[in-house]
Motif scaffolding. Structure first.
Motif, PDB file in Angstrom:
ATOM      1  N   ARG A   1     113.188  -9.935 -32.334  1.00 42.14           N
ATOM      2  CA  ARG A   1     114.058  -8.940 -32.985  1.00 42.14           C
ATOM      3  C   ARG A   1     115.241  -8.594 -32.081  1.00 42.14           C
ATOM      4  O   ARG A   1     116.374  -8.456 -32.546  1.00 42.14           O
ATOM      5  N   ILE A   2     114.971  -8.445 -30.788  1.00 44.19           N
ATOM      6  CA  ILE A   2     116.050  -8.148 -29.838  1.00 44.19           C
ATOM      7  C   ILE A   2     117.015  -9.328 -29.773  1.00 44.19           C
ATOM      8  O   ILE A   2     118.234  -9.159 -29.820  1.00 44.19           O
TER       9      ILE A   2
ATOM     10  N   ALA B   1     115.876   1.685 -34.362  1.00 34.88           N
ATOM     11  CA  ALA B   1     116.446   1.574 -35.705  1.00 34.88           C
ATOM     12  C   ALA B   1     117.213   0.258 -35.852  1.00 34.88           C
ATOM     13  O   ALA B   1     117.108  -0.416 -36.886  1.00 34.88           O
ATOM     14  N   LYS B   2     117.976  -0.105 -34.846  1.00 36.14           N
ATOM     15  CA  LYS B   2     118.729  -1.373 -34.879  1.00 36.14           C
ATOM     16  C   LYS B   2     117.781  -2.564 -35.001  1.00 36.14           C
ATOM     17  O   LYS B   2     118.102  -3.556 -35.663  1.00 36.14           O
ATOM     18  N   LEU B   3     116.608  -2.456 -34.379  1.00 42.27           N
ATOM     19  CA  LEU B   3     115.636  -3.553 -34.412  1.00 42.27           C
ATOM     20  C   LEU B   3     114.741  -3.507 -35.647  1.00 42.27           C
ATOM     21  O   LEU B   3     114.008  -4.456 -35.922  1.00 42.27           O
TER      22      LEU B   3
ATOM     23  N   LEU C   1     108.850   0.178 -29.637  1.00 44.60           N
ATOM     24  CA  LEU C   1     109.836  -0.143 -28.609  1.00 44.60           C
ATOM     25  C   LEU C   1     109.483   0.540 -27.295  1.00 44.60           C
ATOM     26  O   LEU C   1     109.692  -0.016 -26.213  1.00 44.60           O
ATOM     27  N   ASN C   2     108.928   1.727 -27.372  1.00 42.83           N
ATOM     28  CA  ASN C   2     108.611   2.486 -26.164  1.00 42.83           C
ATOM     29  C   ASN C   2     107.569   1.776 -25.293  1.00 42.83           C
ATOM     30  O   ASN C   2     107.615   1.884 -24.065  1.00 42.83           O
ATOM     31  N   ASN C   3     106.642   1.052 -25.918  1.00 44.17           N
ATOM     32  CA  ASN C   3     105.587   0.396 -25.137  1.00 44.17           C
ATOM     33  C   ASN C   3     106.144  -0.477 -24.008  1.00 44.17           C
ATOM     34  O   ASN C   3     105.779  -0.275 -22.855  1.00 44.17           O
ATOM     35  N   PRO C   4     107.023  -1.449 -24.282  1.00 46.03           N
ATOM     36  CA  PRO C   4     107.535  -2.246 -23.165  1.00 46.03           C
ATOM     37  C   PRO C   4     108.450  -1.452 -22.237  1.00 46.03           C
ATOM     38  O   PRO C   4     108.622  -1.808 -21.080  1.00 46.03           O
TER      39      PRO C   4
ATOM     40  N   VAL D   1     120.008  -3.748 -21.672  1.00 49.22           N
ATOM     41  CA  VAL D   1     120.454  -4.172 -23.008  1.00 49.22           C
ATOM     42  C   VAL D   1     121.044  -2.981 -23.744  1.00 49.22           C
ATOM     43  O   VAL D   1     122.134  -3.068 -24.321  1.00 49.22           O
ATOM     44  N   MET D   2     120.331  -1.862 -23.726  1.00 51.08           N
ATOM     45  CA  MET D   2     120.820  -0.673 -24.422  1.00 51.08           C
ATOM     46  C   MET D   2     122.184  -0.250 -23.898  1.00 51.08           C
ATOM     47  O   MET D   2     123.107   0.013 -24.678  1.00 51.08           O
TER      48      MET D   2
END
Length: 105
Positions: free
Chosen positions: A59-60, A34-36, A43-46, A20-21
Motif C-alpha cells: 500500500r505504501i 487515510a492515504k493508505l 499503521l501504528n504497529n510498524p 516517508v511521512m
C-alpha cells in the motif's frame, strides 16, 4: 505472534516510515493511514516497532511514486528514483536533528 523490535518507535523501520511521512508532506499518522486506506492502528504497529506486513508495504509502495519494498524493509536506496531518495535522506536528517533537540535537557 508478531515480533517487536527492542528499539520500538526508534527502530530503523519506524524511522523510515516517519521519513516517508515527512518527505511526502503527510502531517499525521491519521492522514497517512487515510492515504493508505487502512485504520490508524494498523499503521501504528510498524511505527512502534512491530513488523511491517507485506500488504501494508505494498500500500505504501502504491501510494508513494517510486517507493520500493527494499527501501521500506532494508533501507536499500538502490531502486529509488533520485528525487525520492534525496527527499527521504533530507527527511531522515531532519528527524535526527529533531530527535537530538528533544533529548537535550
Amino acid at each position: 505472534m508478531a515480533t517487536k523490535d527492542p528499539a520500538g518507535k526508534n527502530s530503523d523501520l519506524a524511522q523510515r516510515l516517519r521519513a516517508v511521512m515527512l518527505a511526502e508532506g503527510i502531517p499525521t499518522q491519521d492522514a497517512f493511514a487515510a492515504k493508505l486506506g487502512v485504520e490508524k492502528k494498523r499503521l501504528n504497529n510498524p511505527m512502534v516497532g512491530y513488523t511491517l506486513s507485506v500488504d501494508l508495504a505494498m500500500r505504501i509502495r502504491n501510494a508513494v511514486p517510486g517507493m520500493t519494498r527494499d527501501w521500506l524493509y532494508e533501507g536499500d536506496e538502490t531502486g529509488l528514483p533520485v528525487g525520492l531518495r534525496d527527499r527521504l535522506r533530507e527527511a531522515a536528517v531532519r528527524l535526527k536533528a529533531t530527535a537530538g533537540r528533544s533529548m537535550a535537557v
